[in-house]
Design a protein around this motif. Sequence first.
Motif, mmCIF file in Angstrom:
data_model
loop_
_atom_site.group_PDB
_atom_site.id
_atom_site.type_symbol
_atom_site.label_atom_id
_atom_site.label_comp_id
_atom_site.label_asym_id
_atom_site.label_seq_id
_atom_site.Cartn_x
_atom_site.Cartn_y
_atom_site.Cartn_z
ATOM 1 N N PHE A 75 0.820 -1.207 0.000
ATOM 2 C CA PHE A 75 0.000 0.000 0.000
ATOM 3 C C PHE A 75 0.857 1.261 0.000
ATOM 4 O O PHE A 75 0.562 2.219 -0.727
ATOM 5 N N GLU A 76 1.913 1.289 0.808
ATOM 6 C CA GLU A 76 2.799 2.452 0.832
ATOM 7 C C GLU A 76 3.471 2.638 -0.531
ATOM 8 O O GLU A 76 3.617 3.770 -1.001
ATOM 9 N N TYR A 77 3.880 1.548 -1.142
ATOM 10 C CA TYR A 77 4.502 1.617 -2.469
ATOM 11 C C TYR A 77 3.534 2.242 -3.471
ATOM 12 O O TYR A 77 3.888 3.139 -4.233
ATOM 13 N N TRP A 78 2.292 1.788 -3.450
ATOM 14 C CA TRP A 78 1.279 2.332 -4.352
ATOM 15 C C TRP A 78 0.942 3.779 -3.993
ATOM 16 O O TRP A 78 0.869 4.654 -4.868
ATOM 17 N N ALA A 79 0.708 4.057 -2.703
ATOM 18 C CA ALA A 79 0.249 5.374 -2.255
ATOM 19 C C ALA A 79 1.274 6.468 -2.508
ATOM 20 O O ALA A 79 0.915 7.611 -2.796
ATOM 21 N N THR A 80 2.565 6.146 -2.407
ATOM 22 C CA THR A 80 3.603 7.146 -2.628
ATOM 23 C C THR A 80 4.064 7.160 -4.083
ATOM 24 O O THR A 80 4.876 7.993 -4.460
ATOM 25 N N GLY A 81 3.533 6.245 -4.876
ATOM 26 C CA GLY A 81 3.886 6.170 -6.299
ATOM 27 C C GLY A 81 2.692 6.492 -7.170
ATOM 28 O O GLY A 81 2.186 7.616 -7.163
ATOM 29 N N LYS A 82 2.220 5.498 -7.885
ATOM 30 C CA LYS A 82 1.127 5.690 -8.841
ATOM 31 C C LYS A 82 -0.173 6.167 -8.198
ATOM 32 O O LYS A 82 -0.963 6.848 -8.842
#
Length: 162
Positions: free
Chosen positions: A105-112
Amino acid sequence: MVFLNVVLRPRSVVVLALMIWGVSFFLHFFWEMVQVPFFTDMTEARHWDVVWLCTRATIGDANIAISAYAVAALISRDWFWVVSGWRRTRLSVYLAVGLLVTILFEYWATGKGGRWNYSEMMPVFTWTGTGVLPLAQWVLLPLLTVLVVKWMFLGWLILRDK
């Protein structure tokens, strides 16, 4: 275990789930509020906007916590593992599910997803781009949650039988 005959009642299942969700909500809300300076634009935002944003994040955190607990219970076939005895597998699954969901989730939320950005104060793991504080959150708080819930649930069982 002494309480096994009491624990198997359906009401006990609901009480334990509510305790896990509630304790998790309380701990995660505190954590979310403390880490506000580690996200961009949060310190300049209006107070109630920050409270609302942290509340929404905390609801997600509590849902992750109860889901992770349920996965550990499903794998171990013991909904009451928090009070019936911890094995490394149960605790490891509980922590791993929370960590995995957090990393994704952090990867997605801070990225795409573009949901939020870390401030320069947030230490970041270069291999995932995930902030250290969100990952620490999913190691420390679940451990504290199961300790508190075990104590609370056993106390509830004792008081219930009086």
